[in-house]
Write an enzyme that holds these catalytic residues in place. Structure first.
Site, PDB file in Angstrom:
ATOM      1  N   ASP A  28       0.854  -1.192   0.000  1.00 62.77           N
ATOM      2  CA  ASP A  28       0.000   0.000   0.000  1.00 62.77           C
ATOM      3  C   ASP A  28       0.891   1.244   0.000  1.00 62.77           C
ATOM      4  O   ASP A  28       1.910   1.299   0.699  1.00 62.77           O
ATOM      5  CB  ASP A  28      -0.909  -0.017   1.235  1.00 62.77           C
ATOM      6  N   ASN A  83     -12.906  -3.228   2.439  1.00 62.48           N
ATOM      7  CA  ASN A  83     -13.841  -2.119   2.560  1.00 62.48           C
ATOM      8  C   ASN A  83     -14.792  -2.205   1.370  1.00 62.48           C
ATOM      9  O   ASN A  83     -14.356  -2.167   0.216  1.00 62.48           O
ATOM     10  CB  ASN A  83     -13.091  -0.786   2.568  1.00 62.48           C
ATOM     11  N   GLN A  90     -14.075   2.445   1.334  1.00 59.25           N
ATOM     12  CA  GLN A  90     -13.472   2.068   0.051  1.00 59.25           C
ATOM     13  C   GLN A  90     -13.213   3.314  -0.799  1.00 59.25           C
ATOM     14  O   GLN A  90     -14.091   4.167  -0.952  1.00 59.25           O
ATOM     15  CB  GLN A  90     -14.390   1.107  -0.726  1.00 59.25           C
ATOM     16  N   SER A  91     -12.000   3.407  -1.316  1.00 62.93           N
ATOM     17  CA  SER A  91     -11.632   4.562  -2.143  1.00 62.93           C
ATOM     18  C   SER A  91     -11.189   4.148  -3.540  1.00 62.93           C
ATOM     19  O   SER A  91     -11.188   4.963  -4.459  1.00 62.93           O
ATOM     20  CB  SER A  91     -10.524   5.377  -1.469  1.00 62.93           C
ATOM     21  N   VAL A  92     -10.785   2.895  -3.698  1.00 60.60           N
ATOM     22  CA  VAL A  92     -10.412   2.379  -5.023  1.00 60.60           C
ATOM     23  C   VAL A  92     -11.412   1.280  -5.362  1.00 60.60           C
ATOM     24  O   VAL A  92     -11.510   0.272  -4.643  1.00 60.60           O
ATOM     25  CB  VAL A  92      -8.967   1.825  -5.032  1.00 60.60           C
ATOM     26  N   HIS A  96     -10.192  -5.414  -3.438  1.00 63.41           N
ATOM     27  CA  HIS A  96      -8.874  -5.724  -2.878  1.00 63.41           C
ATOM     28  C   HIS A  96      -8.998  -6.035  -1.408  1.00 63.41           C
ATOM     29  O   HIS A  96      -9.934  -5.596  -0.741  1.00 63.41           O
ATOM     30  CB  HIS A  96      -7.899  -4.554  -3.088  1.00 63.41           C
ATOM     31  N   HIS A  98      -6.963  -5.826   2.175  1.00 62.55           N
ATOM     32  CA  HIS A  98      -5.839  -5.252   2.914  1.00 62.55           C
ATOM     33  C   HIS A  98      -5.267  -6.340   3.814  1.00 62.55           C
ATOM     34  O   HIS A  98      -6.016  -6.987   4.557  1.00 62.55           O
ATOM     35  CB  HIS A  98      -6.304  -4.109   3.813  1.00 62.55           C
TER      36      HIS A  98
HETATM   37  P1  5GP Z   1      -9.638   1.273   0.075  1.00 64.21           P
HETATM   38  O1  5GP Z   1      -9.750   2.596   0.772  1.00 64.21           O
HETATM   39  O2  5GP Z   1     -10.302   1.342  -1.290  1.00 64.21           O
HETATM   40  O3  5GP Z   1     -10.094   0.098   0.880  1.00 64.21           O
HETATM   41  O4  5GP Z   1      -8.093   1.025  -0.137  1.00 64.21           O
HETATM   42  C1  5GP Z   1      -7.393   1.590  -1.183  1.00 64.21           C
HETATM   43  C2  5GP Z   1      -5.942   1.586  -0.793  1.00 64.21           C
HETATM   44  O5  5GP Z   1      -5.188   1.844  -1.938  1.00 64.21           O
HETATM   45  C3  5GP Z   1      -5.573   2.652   0.245  1.00 64.21           C
HETATM   46  O6  5GP Z   1      -5.073   2.036   1.414  1.00 64.21           O
HETATM   47  C4  5GP Z   1      -4.537   3.503  -0.472  1.00 64.21           C
HETATM   48  O7  5GP Z   1      -3.488   3.923   0.364  1.00 64.21           O
HETATM   49  C5  5GP Z   1      -4.056   2.570  -1.570  1.00 64.21           C
HETATM   50  N1  5GP Z   1      -3.598   3.255  -2.758  1.00 64.21           N
HETATM   51  C6  5GP Z   1      -4.192   4.317  -3.371  1.00 64.21           C
HETATM   52  N2  5GP Z   1      -3.502   4.674  -4.459  1.00 64.21           N
HETATM   53  C7  5GP Z   1      -2.446   3.825  -4.537  1.00 64.21           C
HETATM   54  C8  5GP Z   1      -1.364   3.695  -5.472  1.00 64.21           C
HETATM   55  O8  5GP Z   1      -1.230   4.423  -6.455  1.00 64.21           O
HETATM   56  N3  5GP Z   1      -0.458   2.711  -5.226  1.00 64.21           N
HETATM   57  C9  5GP Z   1      -0.579   1.871  -4.147  1.00 64.21           C
HETATM   58  N4  5GP Z   1       0.380   0.937  -4.002  1.00 64.21           N
HETATM   59  N5  5GP Z   1      -1.572   1.964  -3.259  1.00 64.21           N
HETATM   60  C10 5GP Z   1      -2.511   2.926  -3.457  1.00 64.21           C
END
Ligand code: 5GP
Length: 110
Positions: A28, A83, A90-92, A96, A98
């Site tokens: 991450d 998430n 969730q932001s992406v 996935h 973690h």
């Molecule tokens: P979410 O919030 O969707 O559960 O997790 C998305 C994760 O992707 C976050 O922990 C964030 O730090 C990680 N992330 C966002 N952009 C990038 C990126 O460009 N490269 C990597 N390796 N991680 C990313």
């Protein structure tokens, strides 16, 4: 293409720690623990709630990849988190998992 598809395609750099034909795992970019790896299917399902029976084998492969990553990272105790949706953090929007470890993890996560 999603951000994580671009990482899998090596269009965006990432520290890849494990990869199979179906799954990729990378560190991450903003680690929340000494070990923080994201494990995702190469197939871009937006969310866990978009998965169905046709994804059973793929989801199993993701979980086995989580366990393999944890082994390689030397983790005994660790957390696996998904998430699902913006309200859950969730932001992406490419499914996935973690994998967090290397420190004491409190519960509930808040
Ligand atoms: P979410 O919030 O969707 O559960 O997790 C998305 C994760 O992707 C976050 O922990 C964030 O730090 C990680 N992330 C966002 N952009 C990038 C990126 O460009 N490269 C990597 N390796 N991680 C990313």
């Amino acid at each position: 293409m999603t951000l994580f598809e671009k990482i899998a395609a090596r269009e965006i750099p990432a520290k890849i720690v494990y990869e199979t034909d179906d799954v990729i795992a990378f560190r991450d970019i903003s680690p929340q623990a000494p070990t923080h790896v994201l494990v995702c299917p190469k197939l871009a399902l937006p969310k866990l709630s978009d998965a169905s029976a046709e994804h059973t084998e793929l989801l199993g492969k993701c979980l086995l990849a989580v366990a393999e990553v944890a082994r390689r990272e030397g983790l005994v105790d660790y957390r696996v988190a998904i998430n699902n949706g913006a309200g859950a953090g969730q932001s992406v929007f490419h499914l996935h998992m973690h994998v967090l470890g290397g420190r004491t993890l409190s519960w509930p996560p808040g």
